[in-house]
Write a protein that holds these residues in place. Sequence first.
Motif, PDB file in Angstrom:
ATOM      1  N   SER A 114       0.808  26.748   1.961  1.00  0.00           N
ATOM      2  CA  SER A 114      -0.537  26.271   2.323  1.00  0.00           C
ATOM      3  C   SER A 114      -1.092  25.513   1.121  1.00  0.00           C
ATOM      4  O   SER A 114      -1.323  26.110   0.061  1.00  0.00           O
ATOM      5  N   PHE A 115      -1.287  24.214   1.285  1.00  0.00           N
ATOM      6  CA  PHE A 115      -1.774  23.385   0.189  1.00  0.00           C
ATOM      7  C   PHE A 115      -3.290  23.205   0.275  1.00  0.00           C
ATOM      8  O   PHE A 115      -3.880  23.316   1.355  1.00  0.00           O
ATOM      9  N   PHE A 116      -3.895  22.913  -0.864  1.00  0.00           N
ATOM     10  CA  PHE A 116      -5.298  22.507  -0.879  1.00  0.00           C
ATOM     11  C   PHE A 116      -5.392  21.102  -0.280  1.00  0.00           C
ATOM     12  O   PHE A 116      -4.424  20.331  -0.300  1.00  0.00           O
ATOM     13  N   SER A 117      -6.554  20.750   0.215  1.00  0.00           N
ATOM     14  CA  SER A 117      -6.704  19.508   0.976  1.00  0.00           C
ATOM     15  C   SER A 117      -6.392  18.259   0.165  1.00  0.00           C
ATOM     16  O   SER A 117      -5.926  17.260   0.720  1.00  0.00           O
ATOM     17  N   ARG A 118      -6.642  18.284  -1.127  1.00  0.00           N
ATOM     18  CA  ARG A 118      -6.417  17.058  -1.899  1.00  0.00           C
ATOM     19  C   ARG A 118      -5.045  17.004  -2.582  1.00  0.00           C
ATOM     20  O   ARG A 118      -4.752  16.059  -3.316  1.00  0.00           O
ATOM     21  N   LYS A 375       0.919   4.787 -12.891  1.00  0.00           N
ATOM     22  CA  LYS A 375      -0.454   4.310 -12.695  1.00  0.00           C
ATOM     23  C   LYS A 375      -1.108   5.059 -11.545  1.00  0.00           C
ATOM     24  O   LYS A 375      -2.286   5.446 -11.618  1.00  0.00           O
ATOM     25  N   TRP A 376      -0.345   5.268 -10.482  1.00  0.00           N
ATOM     26  CA  TRP A 376      -0.855   5.998  -9.323  1.00  0.00           C
ATOM     27  C   TRP A 376      -1.143   7.457  -9.677  1.00  0.00           C
ATOM     28  O   TRP A 376      -2.172   8.009  -9.295  1.00  0.00           O
ATOM     29  N   VAL A 377      -0.233   8.079 -10.433  1.00  0.00           N
ATOM     30  CA  VAL A 377      -0.418   9.481 -10.836  1.00  0.00           C
ATOM     31  C   VAL A 377      -1.661   9.630 -11.706  1.00  0.00           C
ATOM     32  O   VAL A 377      -2.461  10.555 -11.520  1.00  0.00           O
ATOM     33  N   LYS A 378      -1.838   8.710 -12.656  1.00  0.00           N
ATOM     34  CA  LYS A 378      -3.002   8.772 -13.534  1.00  0.00           C
ATOM     35  C   LYS A 378      -4.303   8.628 -12.737  1.00  0.00           C
ATOM     36  O   LYS A 378      -5.318   9.282 -13.050  1.00  0.00           O
ATOM     37  N   LYS A 379      -4.265   7.801 -11.706  1.00  0.00           N
ATOM     38  CA  LYS A 379      -5.438   7.625 -10.854  1.00  0.00           C
ATOM     39  C   LYS A 379      -5.774   8.920 -10.119  1.00  0.00           C
ATOM     40  O   LYS A 379      -6.936   9.275  -9.962  1.00  0.00           O
ATOM     41  N   ILE A 380      -4.722   9.643  -9.686  1.00  0.00           N
ATOM     42  CA  ILE A 380      -4.915  10.940  -9.022  1.00  0.00           C
ATOM     43  C   ILE A 380      -5.658  11.899  -9.949  1.00  0.00           C
ATOM     44  O   ILE A 380      -6.581  12.606  -9.550  1.00  0.00           O
ATOM     45  N   TYR A 381      -5.244  11.899 -11.214  1.00  0.00           N
ATOM     46  CA  TYR A 381      -5.843  12.848 -12.162  1.00  0.00           C
ATOM     47  C   TYR A 381      -7.189  12.388 -12.703  1.00  0.00           C
ATOM     48  O   TYR A 381      -7.984  13.203 -13.170  1.00  0.00           O
ATOM     49  N   ASP A 382      -7.467  11.103 -12.626  1.00  0.00           N
ATOM     50  CA  ASP A 382      -8.785  10.607 -13.063  1.00  0.00           C
ATOM     51  C   ASP A 382      -9.869  10.945 -12.060  1.00  0.00           C
ATOM     52  O   ASP A 382     -11.060  11.000 -12.394  1.00  0.00           O
ATOM     53  N   ASN A 383      -9.455  11.126 -10.810  1.00  0.00           N
ATOM     54  CA  ASN A 383     -10.463  11.424  -9.766  1.00  0.00           C
ATOM     55  C   ASN A 383     -10.735  12.904  -9.743  1.00  0.00           C
ATOM     56  O   ASN A 383     -10.336  13.643  -9.030  1.00  0.00           O
TER      57      ASN A 383
END
Length: 383
Positions: A114-118, A375-383
């Motif tokens: 069961s994952f969290f929504s994000r 770049k995509w991973v960093k964007k995930i963690y910046d949000n």
Amino acid sequence: MSNPLVLASKEIYLKLVHRASRKVKKENDKIVFLLSFSTSSKYALQLLYENFPNQLVVCYTRDSKMIAMGYQKKGCAIFDIDDFSILLKEIVPIVSGSRLVFCDNYFAFLAGISFFSRTKVVQLWHANGAIKSFGLEAKYTENVTKTDKKRYMNVYDKFTHYVVSSKKMTSIFAENYHQKINTLPFGYLPTDLFFDRSWVDKAKKSFSSYYPNNKKTILYVPTYREREKKIPLDFSNLQRQLGNEWQIMVKLHPHDKDHDEIINEPNIITDFYNLDLVQLLPSVDCLITDYSSVPFEYSLANPKGKMIFFCFDYEEYDKEVGIEKDFMEWAPGEVVQTEEALISAVKHSKNQSFSSFNQLWNEYVTGDAGQRLLKWVKKIYDN
């Protein structure tokens, strides 16, 4: 049909996974990499470690233990997926609370998570393209139970993104997994190497240090077959017919057992001195394969090379596993079924162009897949 006891054990397995997953109430900042194909995942792991050393956690199958241990020495936490007690106590809680999970294959335990929504669960498939069917379209799944199929679907449903090299591969994932596919059109990460001139030169230099550079090279890469089958080639005759200008190499699938007809043949090269397949490809003059995914990389590694598809069991393989219906239309080389036809195809060189093949299968490949993913991973963690 599946054995009832096996089915019951799988149901219990997933219930225990689900119970452990439901206990996780808090997210963590970890990037989890579910590892089963160490060769194809090596580049992605290296990039993630270099940029997120404190977040990276490697969960591995036993075939990938050695590369996982290398990351343990660098300070990363590693866990054995095949140890059920470790899976329940360590892996499930970390995976369930992770912001980002990378997979290089199908992992059965995901059906119970069961994952969290994000949470993002990214499929970094271990191949750049597909000739043979897989997932729910593979012929061997026709006889599995509805319960089995539901379990497969529960895993596929967990993938939120797929890293792909083309619209073609997107449609293949959608067809084989019966899913709507959310793509990351970055390209297959290992293909970045073929755009790095210094890496290519180094690979060629390593190759020439081990093997004569005054000969042309054939590399035969047969796909994995569930039922081990003798390869219908007389390798002595093959070498005799082609002459001393050619050196013949055979690289079996990592999951294949040794074939005596190859290992016991003195003229055939099977020792690669720890060189990976990607390190061999730039120096290969003629690639011989069948339903393997190697062509999707070779067309980039050696655009002036030659491909031949030795499909000696085409009809049988199509019935047992399945072959993409339009394979014959886009195959970037001659398709042969006999040793005689194979020898003729090698001897009588035809001009080949991989241009249309690459437009179909490598349309997103520009040599910067790794950087685009980061770049995509960093964007995930910046949000």
